[in-house]
Design a protein around this motif. Sequence first.
Motif, mmCIF file in Angstrom:
data_model
loop_
_atom_site.group_PDB
_atom_site.id
_atom_site.type_symbol
_atom_site.label_atom_id
_atom_site.label_comp_id
_atom_site.label_asym_id
_atom_site.label_seq_id
_atom_site.Cartn_x
_atom_site.Cartn_y
_atom_site.Cartn_z
ATOM 1 N N CYS A 51 -15.008 -1.412 -0.031
ATOM 2 C CA CYS A 51 -14.159 -0.476 0.718
ATOM 3 C C CYS A 51 -12.704 -0.902 0.737
ATOM 4 O O CYS A 51 -11.806 -0.091 0.909
ATOM 5 C CB CYS A 51 -14.676 -0.374 2.148
ATOM 6 S SG CYS A 51 -14.463 -1.924 3.050
ATOM 7 N N GLU A 52 -12.469 -2.199 0.598
ATOM 8 C CA GLU A 52 -11.124 -2.781 0.682
ATOM 9 C C GLU A 52 -10.424 -2.526 2.003
ATOM 10 O O GLU A 52 -9.215 -2.624 2.092
ATOM 11 C CB GLU A 52 -10.242 -2.291 -0.475
ATOM 12 C CG GLU A 52 -10.712 -2.809 -1.814
ATOM 13 C CD GLU A 52 -9.736 -2.465 -2.916
ATOM 14 O OE1 GLU A 52 -8.682 -3.107 -2.974
ATOM 15 O OE2 GLU A 52 -10.039 -1.549 -3.710
ATOM 16 N N HIS A 53 -11.167 -2.160 3.024
ATOM 17 C CA HIS A 53 -10.539 -2.161 4.334
ATOM 18 C C HIS A 53 -11.498 -2.521 5.468
ATOM 19 O O HIS A 53 -11.485 -1.908 6.525
ATOM 20 C CB HIS A 53 -9.737 -0.890 4.621
ATOM 21 C CG HIS A 53 -10.539 0.374 4.631
ATOM 22 N ND1 HIS A 53 -10.646 1.179 3.534
ATOM 23 C CD2 HIS A 53 -11.258 0.960 5.609
ATOM 24 C CE1 HIS A 53 -11.396 2.227 3.849
ATOM 25 N NE2 HIS A 53 -11.785 2.109 5.094
ATOM 26 N N LYS A 83 -3.246 -2.659 -2.827
ATOM 27 C CA LYS A 83 -3.293 -1.596 -1.826
ATOM 28 C C LYS A 83 -2.112 -1.624 -0.857
ATOM 29 O O LYS A 83 -1.488 -0.598 -0.653
ATOM 30 C CB LYS A 83 -4.628 -1.650 -1.085
ATOM 31 C CG LYS A 83 -5.793 -1.461 -2.035
ATOM 32 C CD LYS A 83 -6.986 -0.906 -1.348
ATOM 33 C CE LYS A 83 -6.998 0.606 -1.438
ATOM 34 N NZ LYS A 83 -8.076 1.183 -0.657
ATOM 35 N N ILE A 123 -6.321 -2.762 7.841
ATOM 36 C CA ILE A 123 -6.785 -1.427 7.440
ATOM 37 C C ILE A 123 -5.580 -0.504 7.262
ATOM 38 O O ILE A 123 -5.475 0.230 6.277
ATOM 39 C CB ILE A 123 -7.746 -0.861 8.514
ATOM 40 C CG1 ILE A 123 -8.965 -1.780 8.646
ATOM 41 C CG2 ILE A 123 -8.162 0.565 8.176
ATOM 42 C CD1 ILE A 123 -9.859 -1.453 9.833
ATOM 43 N N MET A 124 -4.641 -0.604 8.188
ATOM 44 C CA MET A 124 -3.440 0.246 8.128
ATOM 45 C C MET A 124 -2.577 -0.104 6.909
ATOM 46 O O MET A 124 -1.938 0.765 6.332
ATOM 47 C CB MET A 124 -2.592 0.048 9.387
ATOM 48 C CG MET A 124 -3.355 0.178 10.669
ATOM 49 S SD MET A 124 -3.331 1.852 11.262
ATOM 50 C CE MET A 124 -1.631 1.973 11.714
ATOM 51 N N SER A 170 -3.834 -1.359 4.098
ATOM 52 C CA SER A 170 -4.591 -0.921 2.921
ATOM 53 C C SER A 170 -4.422 0.571 2.678
ATOM 54 O O SER A 170 -4.365 1.022 1.537
ATOM 55 C CB SER A 170 -6.082 -1.214 3.101
ATOM 56 O OG SER A 170 -6.310 -2.594 3.057
ATOM 57 N N THR A 171 -4.384 1.346 3.740
ATOM 58 C CA THR A 171 -4.249 2.792 3.592
ATOM 59 C C THR A 171 -2.775 3.201 3.550
ATOM 60 O O THR A 171 -2.467 4.376 3.406
ATOM 61 C CB THR A 171 -4.917 3.515 4.770
ATOM 62 O OG1 THR A 171 -4.397 2.962 5.983
ATOM 63 C CG2 THR A 171 -6.420 3.316 4.774
ATOM 64 N N ARG A 172 -1.909 2.231 3.696
ATOM 65 C CA ARG A 172 -0.458 2.454 3.743
ATOM 66 C C ARG A 172 -0.046 3.380 4.895
ATOM 67 O O ARG A 172 0.968 4.060 4.810
ATOM 68 C CB ARG A 172 0.081 2.952 2.405
ATOM 69 C CG ARG A 172 -0.155 1.924 1.311
ATOM 70 C CD ARG A 172 0.767 2.092 0.131
ATOM 71 N NE ARG A 172 0.433 1.083 -0.891
ATOM 72 C CZ ARG A 172 1.131 0.876 -1.989
ATOM 73 N NH1 ARG A 172 2.213 1.596 -2.233
ATOM 74 N NH2 ARG A 172 0.768 -0.051 -2.839
ATOM 75 N N LEU A 173 -0.849 3.401 5.922
ATOM 76 C CA LEU A 173 -0.378 4.036 7.154
ATOM 77 C C LEU A 173 0.684 3.146 7.775
ATOM 78 O O LEU A 173 1.530 3.596 8.520
ATOM 79 C CB LEU A 173 -1.540 4.241 8.139
ATOM 80 C CG LEU A 173 -2.515 5.350 7.758
ATOM 81 C CD1 LEU A 173 -3.732 5.333 8.659
ATOM 82 C CD2 LEU A 173 -1.833 6.712 7.811
#
Lengths: 176, 296
Positions: free
Chosen positions: A52-54, B2, B39-40, B42-45
């Motif tokens: 998932c990489e997150h 990412k 997580i933020m 990685s998603t570039r949020l």
Amino acid sequence: MSVDDTPQTEPPTEEISLTVNGETVSAEVEPRLKLSDFLRREQGLRGVRVGCEHGVCGACTVLVDGKGVKSCLMLAVQADGSEITTVEGLTGDGGALHPIQEAFHETHALQCGFCTSGFVVATKELLEENPDPDRDAIEHGLADNVCRCTGYQNIYEAVERAADYADEGSHGGGDG
Amino acid sequence: MKPAQFEYHRPDTVQEAVELLDEMEHRAELMAGNQSLGIMLSTRLATPENVIDINRLDALSGIEVADDRVRVGAMTRHREIERSDALGRAVPMLPEAAEQIAGPAVRNRGTFGGSIGEADPAGNYPCAMAALDGTIHLRSVDGEREVPADEFFIAHMFTELEENELIVGGSVDCSPWPSERSGMAFDELKRAAQTWPTVSAAAAVRVDDPGAGDPTVEEARLALANAADVPLGVPDAEDAVEGEPLSEGSLEAVAEATMAAADPEDEMHADAEFKTEAAAEYARRAIRTAYERASG
Ligand code: FES
Ligand code: FES
């Protein structure tokens, strides 16, 4: 979605030096490089799975100074000075399976195997802290890892078997 | 790769960290356990220009219990809180809240201060700190200041924290909760380790005489997570149980007061009505468990 990855300026880099599966490694890394990508791509440790990489699936779990960590939620630069163990570091001489791997194999605790290295590493930490876990403790100990195909019963059995092997103290290779 | 490109800073002292923050303000993001920020990124949020990694600030890590006050450093990991005997004796709600966060790998990295700063309405520590009338300790180049937990949280990811401030820890006055006649509970409704709880309830109860058959509740505290956009204290529920032995009648009043106070958001798997009812049920359970624990 396309993301423009072209750096506007020379990307900043940092020097790191760490131990990976017993060997000292030095490298120059971009700070945004995840530990998971560093281990898998730059060190060629393909046992570190990138799902998932997150932080959701646990496939990328490695030990950092003996503690289980999702390596996709840690930067390589943060591992500077640490000791990393990946699933490759558990096998014994000549690739002999670690008792935990042996137990996974024997109880059919994998199908596609994508999640397996993460589970094996998580099991290593779990058994070190609790050599004789009951089902509840196993469930909690593996709660960060997701398997999409095997189902968890065989995996829990594998952990129980691995715990028995550690009791007998004589099975398989590695340092179990 | 990412995450977007950023400049990395790793201060060695708290002073250095607040100086960096002061210089960069909104151009920097603090990195604690990285279990949510990661997580933020990685998603570039989140695409910060600078990341200030505070993981090597040992001064911010650790648990201290002295003179009826418990202090938890911002960089204390969930695992340490979960396993702390000192906390288990003084404020057992905190280890109980810690052990229910995600799985072990997340708890090995995630931190107390990170969770407080994230201020997720479903977060465990914000709720526990609100229930315990805790204090959040902040530091900037101008010095330290303290903010009561019930004023600190404004909304999801919005807190009293200024751009140039660092959370250094939290503290709780444990003198209202002598262990021999107090009980605490942190009870959450959660389907899988990786998800946030649907609702949680944090309760503390002190009784007059645990040896008596039905001891009287001297003091009760109740807070809920994810039943509003900030940790929700329910004073009416506390009033309903104080001054008498716990009964089915007073527990019913706890549930009613909680229903009246709750103002949750709809979620994909739980609409507001369901969350309101769940909040009432978990409030009832947490108070009951805390009372049973207080009564020995
Ligand atoms: S790849 Fe790290 S948790 Fe999924
Ligand atoms: S064996 Fe396929 S995901 Fe677990």
